[in-house]
Design a protein around this motif. Structure first.
Motif, mmCIF file in Angstrom:
data_model
loop_
_atom_site.group_PDB
_atom_site.id
_atom_site.type_symbol
_atom_site.label_atom_id
_atom_site.label_comp_id
_atom_site.label_asym_id
_atom_site.label_seq_id
_atom_site.Cartn_x
_atom_site.Cartn_y
_atom_site.Cartn_z
ATOM 1 N N MET A 89 0.828 -1.198 0.000
ATOM 2 C CA MET A 89 0.000 0.000 0.000
ATOM 3 C C MET A 89 0.867 1.255 0.000
ATOM 4 O O MET A 89 1.846 1.341 0.737
ATOM 5 N N ILE A 90 0.509 2.203 -0.831
ATOM 6 C CA ILE A 90 1.214 3.475 -0.872
ATOM 7 C C ILE A 90 0.590 4.422 0.139
ATOM 8 O O ILE A 90 -0.626 4.585 0.181
ATOM 9 N N GLU A 91 1.438 5.052 0.955
ATOM 10 C CA GLU A 91 0.984 6.009 1.956
ATOM 11 C C GLU A 91 1.205 7.425 1.438
ATOM 12 O O GLU A 91 2.320 7.784 1.037
ATOM 13 N N LEU A 92 0.154 8.236 1.440
ATOM 14 C CA LEU A 92 0.249 9.649 1.081
ATOM 15 C C LEU A 92 0.329 10.475 2.362
ATOM 16 O O LEU A 92 -0.539 10.372 3.232
ATOM 17 N N ILE A 93 1.370 11.292 2.462
ATOM 18 C CA ILE A 93 1.636 12.100 3.651
ATOM 19 C C ILE A 93 1.640 13.566 3.223
ATOM 20 O O ILE A 93 2.224 13.910 2.187
ATOM 21 N N ILE A 138 -5.455 11.928 1.575
ATOM 22 C CA ILE A 138 -4.220 11.850 2.348
ATOM 23 C C ILE A 138 -4.405 10.890 3.518
ATOM 24 O O ILE A 138 -5.392 10.951 4.253
ATOM 25 N N ASP A 139 -3.423 9.997 3.700
ATOM 26 C CA ASP A 139 -3.498 8.991 4.764
ATOM 27 C C ASP A 139 -2.916 9.480 6.079
ATOM 28 O O ASP A 139 -3.379 9.091 7.147
ATOM 29 N N ASN A 180 6.987 3.590 -1.368
ATOM 30 C CA ASN A 180 5.564 3.559 -1.011
ATOM 31 C C ASN A 180 5.143 4.631 -0.006
ATOM 32 O O ASN A 180 4.019 4.575 0.507
ATOM 33 N N HIS A 181 6.022 5.578 0.264
ATOM 34 C CA HIS A 181 5.683 6.662 1.182
ATOM 35 C C HIS A 181 5.962 7.976 0.473
ATOM 36 O O HIS A 181 7.112 8.400 0.352
ATOM 37 N N TRP A 182 4.895 8.624 0.008
ATOM 38 C CA TRP A 182 4.992 9.839 -0.797
ATOM 39 C C TRP A 182 4.651 11.045 0.054
ATOM 40 O O TRP A 182 3.555 11.118 0.639
ATOM 41 N N PHE A 183 5.571 11.999 0.101
ATOM 42 C CA PHE A 183 5.367 13.185 0.931
ATOM 43 C C PHE A 183 5.048 14.405 0.073
ATOM 44 O O PHE A 183 5.774 14.716 -0.864
ATOM 45 N N LEU A 184 3.956 15.086 0.416
ATOM 46 C CA LEU A 184 3.563 16.336 -0.233
ATOM 47 C C LEU A 184 3.744 17.459 0.783
ATOM 48 O O LEU A 184 3.085 17.470 1.832
ATOM 49 N N ASP A 185 4.647 18.391 0.479
ATOM 50 C CA ASP A 185 4.981 19.467 1.403
ATOM 51 C C ASP A 185 4.140 20.701 1.076
ATOM 52 O O ASP A 185 4.223 21.246 -0.025
ATOM 53 N N GLY A 186 3.346 21.145 2.055
ATOM 54 C CA GLY A 186 2.464 22.281 1.829
ATOM 55 C C GLY A 186 3.056 23.623 2.196
ATOM 56 O O GLY A 186 2.314 24.616 2.287
ATOM 57 N N LEU A 187 4.380 23.699 2.396
ATOM 58 C CA LEU A 187 5.018 24.904 2.927
ATOM 59 C C LEU A 187 4.683 26.158 2.137
ATOM 60 O O LEU A 187 4.289 27.179 2.703
ATOM 61 N N TYR A 188 4.849 26.117 0.815
ATOM 62 C CA TYR A 188 4.584 27.287 -0.025
ATOM 63 C C TYR A 188 3.328 27.106 -0.879
ATOM 64 O O TYR A 188 3.062 27.911 -1.768
ATOM 65 N N LYS A 237 -5.323 15.491 -4.143
ATOM 66 C CA LYS A 237 -6.297 14.605 -4.791
ATOM 67 C C LYS A 237 -5.726 14.009 -6.068
ATOM 68 O O LYS A 237 -5.973 12.835 -6.386
ATOM 69 N N ALA A 238 -4.938 14.796 -6.799
ATOM 70 C CA ALA A 238 -4.311 14.290 -8.028
ATOM 71 C C ALA A 238 -3.353 13.142 -7.713
ATOM 72 O O ALA A 238 -3.334 12.120 -8.420
ATOM 73 N N PHE A 239 -2.569 13.282 -6.658
ATOM 74 C CA PHE A 239 -1.654 12.198 -6.277
ATOM 75 C C PHE A 239 -2.420 10.986 -5.756
ATOM 76 O O PHE A 239 -1.998 9.841 -5.970
ATOM 77 N N ASP A 240 -3.540 11.219 -5.101
ATOM 78 C CA ASP A 240 -4.378 10.113 -4.661
ATOM 79 C C ASP A 240 -4.925 9.350 -5.868
ATOM 80 O O ASP A 240 -4.967 8.114 -5.873
ATOM 81 N N THR A 241 -5.311 10.078 -6.909
ATOM 82 C CA THR A 241 -5.794 9.438 -8.138
ATOM 83 C C THR A 241 -4.699 8.596 -8.766
ATOM 84 O O THR A 241 -4.937 7.457 -9.203
ATOM 85 N N ALA A 242 -3.473 9.148 -8.807
ATOM 86 C CA ALA A 242 -2.343 8.401 -9.368
ATOM 87 C C ALA A 242 -2.072 7.149 -8.551
ATOM 88 O O ALA A 242 -1.841 6.069 -9.107
ATOM 89 N N ARG A 243 -2.103 7.290 -7.232
ATOM 90 C CA ARG A 243 -1.873 6.142 -6.345
ATOM 91 C C ARG A 243 -2.911 5.047 -6.582
ATOM 92 O O ARG A 243 -2.574 3.860 -6.712
ATOM 93 N N THR A 244 -4.183 5.440 -6.650
ATOM 94 C CA THR A 244 -5.260 4.465 -6.845
ATOM 95 C C THR A 244 -5.125 3.758 -8.189
ATOM 96 O O THR A 244 -5.264 2.529 -8.278
#
Length: 307
Positions: free
Chosen positions: A1-5, A22-23, A239-247, A258-265
């Motif tokens: 399972m891929i984890e979205l962070i 996001i998980d 399997n652990h993808w990090f999306l940084d919301g800093l900027y 949501k786009a990365f979630d679609t790719a993961r699915t």
């Protein structure tokens, strides 16, 4: 399972990110964690933890600052607080903080995160032998090196797939020192000021810079966007993808998640294609802040060219 962070800028955005797929929410307080979109002090962090767990999601708290003697004395109490709040894991980069965690038998899983230093499988495996459940891999490790690194891992790694990539941190207040030197009045040196620096004779360079309690932070010209290469990332596998919301934009970041979630699915269903990745990347770029471009960072660079 891929984890979205993903790292949120508010409680409201955290809720929206979880609804977007996001998980795991990544958060913390500036005193203990580095480069966070929002500093969640204890009362607000408690509220966030309860919110995340009410959605059957996970929360990771950053304890990855570089601690001097005046601050490391406060780490034990903070870790005990996090254990009492039942956070799912912490990220730590300072061996002194790891020693505090283990010596006091604080019931927390930790992932090793010393930013740019984690560049090879032996280092990940070393910290795994010393209790780390995983590690955050440096942004500077290109795809060709990841191909050699991943098969030799004994613990999972987290990779930045979207967001600002830090390229330098100094514990010194460089902006304060600079503005004091030129005797210019600046009432704000933090991230909201939108400051940047350029290389001499390279006016196109645009390195975001800000200052906080942890010192001065400098970021790459462009944010990382691995959506065009996300099929390669998944196939490695990482399997652990990090999306940084800093900027990131407050609402645009949710759409990007949501786009990365679609790719993961699609990948987990065996249906992800290069063409779909490019379509999803258009969505990412459409929701990118206007003053920040994206590229694939170091991912496509020949290892011999990394300097």
């Amino acid at each position: 399972m891929i984890e979205l962070i993903a790292s949120p800028a508010s409680l409201q955005q955290a809720t929206a990110l979880m609804q977007a797929g996001i998980d795991t929410i990544y958060a913390g307080e500036d005193y203990f964690g580095l480069r966070l979109p929002h500093s969640f002090e204890r009362s607000e962090l408690t509220e966030l933890i309860q919110l995340v767990h009410s959605q059957n999601k996970k929360i990771v708290v950053a304890v990855n600052a570089i601690f001097h003697n005046d601050r490391i004395v406060n780490v034990q109490n903070y870790l005990e607080f996090l254990a009492a709040e039942k956070v799912d894991r912490v990220t730590i980069g300072d061996p002194g903080a790891i020693r505090i965690l283990q010596k006091n038998q604080i019931a927390l899983d930790y992932w090793y995160d010393s930013a740019d230093l984690v560049t090879n499988a032996r280092q990940v495996n070393f910290w795994h032998q010393h209790g780390a459940a995983g590690a955050v891999i440096a942004n500077e490790v290109p795809y060709q090196e990841l191909q050699q690194l991943v098969p030799n891992l004994k613990a999972p790694i987290q990779l930045l797939v979207y967001g600002a990539a830090a390229i330098h941190q100094s514990g010194r207040p460089l902006l304060t020192n600079y503005f004091n030197f030129v005797q210019a009045h600046q009432d704000k040196l933090d991230r909201e000021k939108g400051l940047f620096i350029s290389e001499p004779r390279k006016p196109e360079s645009h390195y975001a810079i800000y200052e906080d309690i942890n010192g001065t932070h400098v970021f790459a010209n462009n944010d990382v966007d691995l959506m065009p290469r996300i099929l390669k990332v998944a196939q490695l596998p990482i399997n652990h993808w990090f999306l940084d919301g800093l900027y990131a934009d407050e609402t645009g970041f949710v759409t990007i998640a949501k786009a990365f979630d679609t790719a993961r699915t699609s990948f987990e269903q065996g249906q992800l294609t290069a063409a779909q990745c490019l379509q999803l990347d258009e969505l990412v770029q459409q929701n990118q802040p206007a003053n920040r471009a994206v590229d694939t960072g170091f991912f496509d660079i020949d290892p011999d060219d990394v300097k």
